[in-house]
Design an enzyme around this catalytic site. Structure first.
Site, PDB file in Angstrom:
ATOM      1  N   SER A   1      85.489   0.783  55.176  1.00 43.09           N
ATOM      2  CA  SER A   1      85.161   2.008  54.453  1.00 43.09           C
ATOM      3  C   SER A   1      85.714   3.219  55.213  1.00 43.09           C
ATOM      4  CB  SER A   1      83.648   2.095  54.222  1.00 43.09           C
ATOM      5  OG  SER A   1      83.330   3.054  53.237  1.00 43.09           O
TER       6      SER A   1
ATOM      7  N   GLU B   1      83.527  -3.110  44.302  1.00 45.22           N
ATOM      8  CA  GLU B   1      83.141  -2.107  45.297  1.00 45.22           C
ATOM      9  C   GLU B   1      82.083  -1.132  44.775  1.00 45.22           C
ATOM     10  OE1 GLU B   1      84.227  -1.740  48.469  1.00 45.22           O
ATOM     11  OE2 GLU B   1      86.162  -2.741  48.622  1.00 45.22           O
TER      12      GLU B   1
ATOM     13  N   HIS C   1      80.635  -3.145  47.612  1.00 45.37           N
ATOM     14  CA  HIS C   1      81.060  -2.446  48.818  1.00 45.37           C
ATOM     15  C   HIS C   1      80.198  -2.852  50.007  1.00 45.37           C
ATOM     16  CE1 HIS C   1      83.074   0.650  51.066  1.00 45.37           C
ATOM     17  NE2 HIS C   1      81.938   1.226  51.409  1.00 45.37           N
TER      18      HIS C   1
END
Length: 508
Positions: A189, A317, A411
């Site tokens: 990320s 995600e 995610h």
């Protein structure tokens, strides 16, 4: 049987000697300063080398994180207080200078506004032990301290912290059993955005030799956008965005300014465009100096062509963010249309034509997954190829088991899988605090073996990506090598350039 937490050997660093702990067959060192505390006269400056100390420093406890927002999994666990924010932690099988093991340096994510190297979810013992290598994790400044545009301060201070930590690794890691000529950076990320930035930064050249970027965010701010957001952040405190105005403000107050602005950011969509709905006012800034151009532009021009790269993303995600907003399965067609108009490169009609049977919820999640993580990650691989580099691509399609799989391959699912930390941080959310299944444990082991093999040899165990076959590693219950699964999205984004996000109109 060895004591799981016995005093360990003493290692001499450039700044002084440290003693670690023997833990589970490894030696672990925590909280070693790699730079001066960035407070007082050093507030908002580039990091300065740590002051030397005499005697032996006990490196038993993680250093305090920089002031920050609560994370996705809630406030950080109990940690030391203080302003020694810039510290490094090391897991090593053997602190022997002759060992020269590969080194992996983790850069945490957290929307550039939270994250801490001492988080239980980043316990690196399994990676170090399974891969027989040295793992390093460090703190860097986040939020306004690290990323806000402040007049009189260098841009991207959080990235400069990362460079300083990598310089510390270069100068010290041999004594901990690592090879400074075999360093792999890896992050997820915002950590993957940091990896992408480091690949593009002249200051970072030569400090690492391989890189792994897990879910690269496409959000990089233009200087003008960062300047405008910085002005609004400072105005939350009734101040100007200058070092003179902000240096004396309690760091906790700066955190509050970001927390106050974030939920109101969608109101600025006519001014900040696609950056506004992200509700994070921080990202790396393409300032022309620290970060001269975007990572995609840099890699396409051959920057870091000698650095092998793994880059990939998770299939679903955005599902995590939809769920956290309480909107899972509740997206209206109107809301989906709004997202498509804002993010789809070919407009709403192109996405609806490409996904004719998709529900409003699926379209809403697909376009945001593509815009924020999937396509930036794929395009980074393709830019690296165009610049003469070698890239390996993956997609995680295995579903998080929590709530009967409703979160999908969302995610951050890759983090507890990689570290094997199913009972900590996001692992608790994504695995419901239950014992991991044999399937989860096998996939977790697969992650570590591929990542550590890459760090050691440059080969993760699947073919390098090319623009003819487009073969990628699909990580599922039965991992397989296959053509990139998101072909419809890939075609929609084929000609798109991930440029620095612009300021659409100046503030009044």
């Amino acid at each position: 049987m060895t004591n799981p937490e016995a005093p360990g050997p003493v290692v001499r660093t450039v700044a002084g000697s440290v003693r670690g702990r023997a833990e589970d067959g490894l030696t672990v060192f925590r909280g070693i300063p790699f730079a001066e505390p960035p407070v007082g006269e050093a507030r908002f400056t580039a990091p300065r080398p740590a002051r030397p100390w005499s005697g032996i420093r006990e490196a038993y406890a993680f250093g305090p994180p920089s002031p920050q927002d609560a994370g996705v999994a809630g406030p950080p666990a109990a940690h030391p207080e203080g302003d020694d924010w810039l510290t490094v932690n090391i897991w090593t099988p053997e602190p022997d200078p002759a060992a020269r093991r590969p080194v992996m340096v983790w850069i945490y994510g957290g929307a550039y506004k939270f994250g801490h190297s001492g988080s239980p979810g980043y316990d690196a013992r399994r990676i170090a032990a399974d891969g027989d290598l040295v793992v390093v994790i460090f703190n860097y400044r986040v939020g306004m301290e690290g990323f806000a545009h402040i007049e009189g301060a260098p841009a991207n201070r959080g990235l400069l912290d990362q460079v300083a930590a990598l310089e510390w690794v270069r100068d010290n890691i041999t004594a901990f059993g690592g090879d400074p000529d075999l360093v792999t950076i890896f992050g997820e990320s915002a950590g993957a955005g940091s990896v992408a930035s480091l690949l593009a930064m002249p200051r970072a050249a030569g400090l690492f030799h391989r890189a792994i970027a897990q879910s690269v965010p496409g959000t990089f701010f233009s200087d003008e956008l960062a300047r405008d957001i910085g002005t609004v952040l400072a105005a939350e405190l009734g101040l100007r965005p200058t070092v003179a105005d902000l240096a004396a403000v309690d760091p906790a107050e700066l955190v509050k300014a970001g927390q106050t602005l974030a939920p109101r950011m969608p109101q600025y969509v006519d001014r900040w465009g696609q950056a506004a709905p992200t509700v994070t006012p921080y990202s790396p800034v393409v300032d022309g100096d620290v970060l001269p151009v975007t990572p995609w532009q840099a890699l396409a021009s051959g920057a870091s062509r000698d650095v092998d790269l793994i880059v990939g993303h998770n299939r679903d995600e955005n599902r995590l963010f939809t769920a956290m907003a309480g909107k899972l399965g509740q997206i209206t067609d109107e809301r989906a249309s709004k997202a498509l108009r804002l993010y789809a490169p070919g407009g709403e009609a192109a996405y609806r034509a490409a996904y004719p049977d998709a529900s409003a919820n699926d379209l809403y999640e697909r376009v945001q997954t593509d815009w924020l993580f999937a396509m930036p990650s794929l395009h980074l691989a393709e830019a690296h190829l165009a610049g003469g580099g070698r890239a390996f691509v993956y997609e995680l399609t295995w579903q998080a088991p929590a709530n009967d799989g409703v979160l999908g391959a969302c995610h951050a699912l890759d983090v507890p899988l990689l570290f094997g930390t199913f009972q900590a941080d996001l692992g608790l959310l994504l695995f419901s605090g239950t014992e991991p299944s044999p399937e989860a444990l096998a996939l977790s082991s697969r992650f570590r073996s591929s990542w550590t093999a890459f760090a050691r040899t440059g080969d993760p165990g699947w073919p390098a990506y090319d623009t003819e076959r487009r073969l990628v590693q699909v990580l599922d219950a039965e991992p397989a090598v296959a053509p990139y699964p998101e072909e419809a999205s890939r075609r929609l984004w084929e000609g798109h350039e991930f440029a620095a996000l612009p300021l659409l109109k100046p503030g009044e």
